[in-house]
Design a protein around this motif. Structure first.
Motif, PDB file in Angstrom:
ATOM      1  N   THR A 158      69.354  73.660  40.755  1.00 24.93           N
ATOM      2  CA  THR A 158      69.155  74.844  40.528  1.00 24.93           C
ATOM      3  C   THR A 158      68.201  75.047  39.147  1.00 24.93           C
ATOM      4  OG1 THR A 158      70.320  74.575  41.957  1.00 24.93           O
ATOM      5  CG2 THR A 158      70.070  76.766  41.252  1.00 24.93           C
ATOM      6  N   PRO A 159      67.238  75.665  39.279  1.00 23.09           N
ATOM      7  CA  PRO A 159      66.332  75.860  37.655  1.00 23.09           C
ATOM      8  C   PRO A 159      67.357  77.185  36.844  1.00 23.09           C
ATOM      9  CG  PRO A 159      65.200  77.179  39.433  1.00 23.09           C
ATOM     10  CD  PRO A 159      66.290  76.412  40.082  1.00 23.09           C
ATOM     11  N   ALA A 160      67.457  76.862  36.240  1.00 21.76           N
ATOM     12  CA  ALA A 160      68.131  78.612  34.845  1.00 21.76           C
ATOM     13  C   ALA A 160      66.992  79.587  34.964  1.00 21.76           C
ATOM     14  CB  ALA A 160      68.445  77.849  33.951  1.00 21.76           C
ATOM     15  N   GLN A 171      70.501  71.363  26.759  1.00 20.85           N
ATOM     16  CA  GLN A 171      71.558  71.481  27.478  1.00 20.85           C
ATOM     17  C   GLN A 171      70.176  70.989  29.823  1.00 20.85           C
ATOM     18  OE1 GLN A 171      74.952  72.639  27.787  1.00 20.85           O
ATOM     19  NE2 GLN A 171      74.587  71.475  29.358  1.00 20.85           N
ATOM     20  N   ALA A 172      69.240  70.840  29.394  1.00 20.99           N
ATOM     21  CA  ALA A 172      68.871  70.413  30.531  1.00 20.99           C
ATOM     22  C   ALA A 172      68.859  68.673  29.625  1.00 20.99           C
ATOM     23  CB  ALA A 172      67.159  70.555  29.840  1.00 20.99           C
ATOM     24  N   LEU A 173      69.170  68.276  28.476  1.00 23.13           N
ATOM     25  CA  LEU A 173      68.291  66.885  28.524  1.00 23.13           C
ATOM     26  C   LEU A 173      70.204  66.594  29.265  1.00 23.13           C
ATOM     27  CD1 LEU A 173      67.720  64.446  27.982  1.00 23.13           C
ATOM     28  CD2 LEU A 173      68.709  64.650  25.625  1.00 23.13           C
ATOM     29  N   LYS A 174      71.023  67.187  28.510  1.00 26.43           N
ATOM     30  CA  LYS A 174      72.361  67.053  28.671  1.00 26.43           C
ATOM     31  C   LYS A 174      72.918  67.218  30.479  1.00 26.43           C
ATOM     32  CE  LYS A 174      74.380  68.596  24.537  1.00 26.43           C
ATOM     33  NZ  LYS A 174      75.487  69.655  23.859  1.00 26.43           N
ATOM     34  N   ASP A 175      72.149  67.984  30.860  1.00 25.11           N
ATOM     35  CA  ASP A 175      72.721  68.120  32.764  1.00 25.11           C
ATOM     36  C   ASP A 175      72.279  66.399  33.063  1.00 25.11           C
ATOM     37  OD1 ASP A 175      74.024  70.395  31.627  1.00 25.11           O
ATOM     38  OD2 ASP A 175      71.927  71.733  32.490  1.00 25.11           O
ATOM     39  N   VAL A 176      70.506  66.260  32.374  1.00 28.99           N
ATOM     40  CA  VAL A 176      69.625  65.202  33.268  1.00 28.99           C
ATOM     41  C   VAL A 176      70.773  63.639  33.728  1.00 28.99           C
ATOM     42  CG1 VAL A 176      67.997  64.225  33.016  1.00 28.99           C
ATOM     43  CG2 VAL A 176      67.715  65.955  33.539  1.00 28.99           C
ATOM     44  N   LEU A 177      71.145  63.862  31.780  1.00 31.73           N
ATOM     45  CA  LEU A 177      71.453  62.758  31.019  1.00 31.73           C
ATOM     46  C   LEU A 177      73.214  62.542  31.980  1.00 31.73           C
ATOM     47  CD1 LEU A 177      70.905  62.269  27.871  1.00 31.73           C
ATOM     48  CD2 LEU A 177      70.448  61.210  30.070  1.00 31.73           C
ATOM     49  N   GLU A 178      73.611  63.906  32.158  1.00 30.16           N
ATOM     50  CA  GLU A 178      75.069  64.014  32.935  1.00 30.16           C
ATOM     51  C   GLU A 178      75.285  63.498  34.138  1.00 30.16           C
ATOM     52  OE1 GLU A 178      79.201  63.918  32.628  1.00 30.16           O
ATOM     53  OE2 GLU A 178      77.795  64.466  30.840  1.00 30.16           O
ATOM     54  N   ASP A 179      74.257  64.107  34.910  1.00 32.12           N
ATOM     55  CA  ASP A 179      74.158  63.772  36.175  1.00 32.12           C
ATOM     56  C   ASP A 179      73.492  62.038  36.638  1.00 32.12           C
ATOM     57  OD1 ASP A 179      74.497  66.062  37.100  1.00 32.12           O
ATOM     58  OD2 ASP A 179      72.211  67.412  37.330  1.00 32.12           O
ATOM     59  N   THR A 180      72.995  61.655  35.950  1.00 35.28           N
ATOM     60  CA  THR A 180      72.059  60.157  35.503  1.00 35.28           C
ATOM     61  C   THR A 180      73.629  58.796  35.691  1.00 35.28           C
ATOM     62  OG1 THR A 180      70.071  61.006  34.708  1.00 35.28           O
ATOM     63  CG2 THR A 180      70.266  58.467  34.652  1.00 35.28           C
ATOM     64  N   ARG A 222      60.844  66.002  36.570  1.00 31.26           N
ATOM     65  CA  ARG A 222      60.872  63.917  35.835  1.00 31.26           C
ATOM     66  C   ARG A 222      61.596  63.401  35.692  1.00 31.26           C
ATOM     67  NH1 ARG A 222      59.040  60.733  32.311  1.00 31.26           N
ATOM     68  NH2 ARG A 222      57.021  59.447  32.303  1.00 31.26           N
ATOM     69  N   ALA A 223      62.459  63.833  35.332  1.00 31.38           N
ATOM     70  CA  ALA A 223      63.476  63.621  33.958  1.00 31.38           C
ATOM     71  C   ALA A 223      65.057  62.946  35.786  1.00 31.38           C
ATOM     72  CB  ALA A 223      64.686  63.835  33.455  1.00 31.38           C
ATOM     73  N   ARG A 224      64.973  64.295  36.740  1.00 36.29           N
ATOM     74  CA  ARG A 224      65.585  63.434  37.870  1.00 36.29           C
ATOM     75  C   ARG A 224      65.275  62.092  38.801  1.00 36.29           C
ATOM     76  NH1 ARG A 224      69.554  66.867  40.472  1.00 36.29           N
ATOM     77  NH2 ARG A 224      69.801  67.339  38.446  1.00 36.29           N
ATOM     78  N   TRP A 225      63.797  62.268  38.509  1.00 38.48           N
ATOM     79  CA  TRP A 225      63.099  61.806  39.442  1.00 38.48           C
ATOM     80  C   TRP A 225      63.262  60.278  38.848  1.00 38.48           C
ATOM     81  CZ3 TRP A 225      60.409  63.119  44.301  1.00 38.48           C
ATOM     82  CH2 TRP A 225      59.812  61.814  43.932  1.00 38.48           C
ATOM     83  N   VAL A 226      63.027  60.034  37.451  1.00 36.80           N
ATOM     84  CA  VAL A 226      63.076  59.142  36.883  1.00 36.80           C
ATOM     85  C   VAL A 226      64.195  58.335  36.735  1.00 36.80           C
ATOM     86  CG1 VAL A 226      60.688  59.228  35.709  1.00 36.80           C
ATOM     87  CG2 VAL A 226      62.935  58.940  34.562  1.00 36.80           C
ATOM     88  N   GLY A 227      65.359  59.365  37.175  1.00 40.47           N
ATOM     89  CA  GLY A 227      66.551  58.574  37.325  1.00 40.47           C
ATOM     90  C   GLY A 227      67.252  58.187  37.688  1.00 40.47           C
ATOM     91  N   ALA A 247      66.287  60.326  29.063  1.00 38.08           N
ATOM     92  CA  ALA A 247      65.932  60.752  28.270  1.00 38.08           C
ATOM     93  C   ALA A 247      64.151  60.800  28.056  1.00 38.08           C
ATOM     94  CB  ALA A 247      66.113  59.988  27.297  1.00 38.08           C
ATOM     95  N   ASN A 248      63.290  59.863  28.015  1.00 37.81           N
ATOM     96  CA  ASN A 248      61.917  60.080  27.276  1.00 37.81           C
ATOM     97  C   ASN A 248      61.197  60.696  28.479  1.00 37.81           C
ATOM     98  OD1 ASN A 248      62.507  57.780  25.662  1.00 37.81           O
ATOM     99  ND2 ASN A 248      61.542  56.864  26.945  1.00 37.81           N
TER     100      ASN A 248
END
Length: 184
Positions: free
Chosen positions: A67-69, A132-141, A82-87, A100-101
């Motif tokens: 869900t985009p902010a 916050q976008a990075l934190k969300d992706v890492l938290e989900d991954t 991209r982060a979610r896809w590679v994660g 993260a990259n």
């Protein structure tokens, strides 16, 4: 943009290039070919996260459960996708580093320290934009049982003195000016 009519007419013999009937025929066919060419270009661009259109971004977000902010730019949404896809896959430090990259606002280094994930920001100085976008992706991954902590890069007092005195920066604005001097 590629124009089919002009291309087709240039391939004809010179005698036929000025013929009105031939021009009308190629004009009609050219419009259809131009439309087809634009559709093929869009399909090709939607394969890549960096060039995906708004329509493809919405599709990827729906498929990945994102869900985009509110007010998030198209580039930021692409980075999250991209982060979610590679994660996805076996979770290890390399997968987390790859996720993260894919974040576009800075360079990070990840490592496991004492059973926790340590995210160290190598650049830029201070807290990067859209963290916050990075934190969300890492938290989900990351695995749920692992804690995560962040370290940001800041200027030391010794480094800041290289860019002027306290009084100079107090008179000219703020210490954010020092940060901008360092980055520039």
């Amino acid at each position: 943009m590629f124009r089919s009519k002009e291309y087709c007419i240039k391939t004809l013999h010179q005698l036929y290039r000025k013929d009105k009937w031939i021009n009308e025929l190629f004009k009609s066919a050219g419009l259809n070919l131009d439309t087809l060419s634009a559709a093929v270009d869009e399909i090709y661009n939607n394969i890549f996260f960096d060039t995906a259109t708004e329509r493809a971004i919405k599709y990827y977000e729906r498929e990945l459960g994102i869900t985009p902010a509110a007010g998030q730019s198209l580039d930021d949404r692409r980075a999250v996708i991209r982060a979610r896809w590679v994660g996805t896959g076996k979770i290890d430090i390399l997968l987390l580093q790859e996720a993260a990259n894919s974040w576009k606002y800075g360079t990070t280094a990840l490592e496991f320290i004492g059973g926790r994930i340590h995210v160290k920001f190598i650049s830029p100085i201070g807290v990067p934009d859209d963290i916050q976008a990075l934190k969300d992706v890492l938290e989900d991954t990351k695995p749920a049982h692992l804690a995560i902590f962040y370290t940001f890069l800041w200027l030391t007092w010794g480094q800041a003195k290289d860019y002027g005195s306290w009084r100079q920066h107090k008179d000219n604005g703020s210490w954010l000016d020092v940060k901008r001097l360092k980055e520039g």
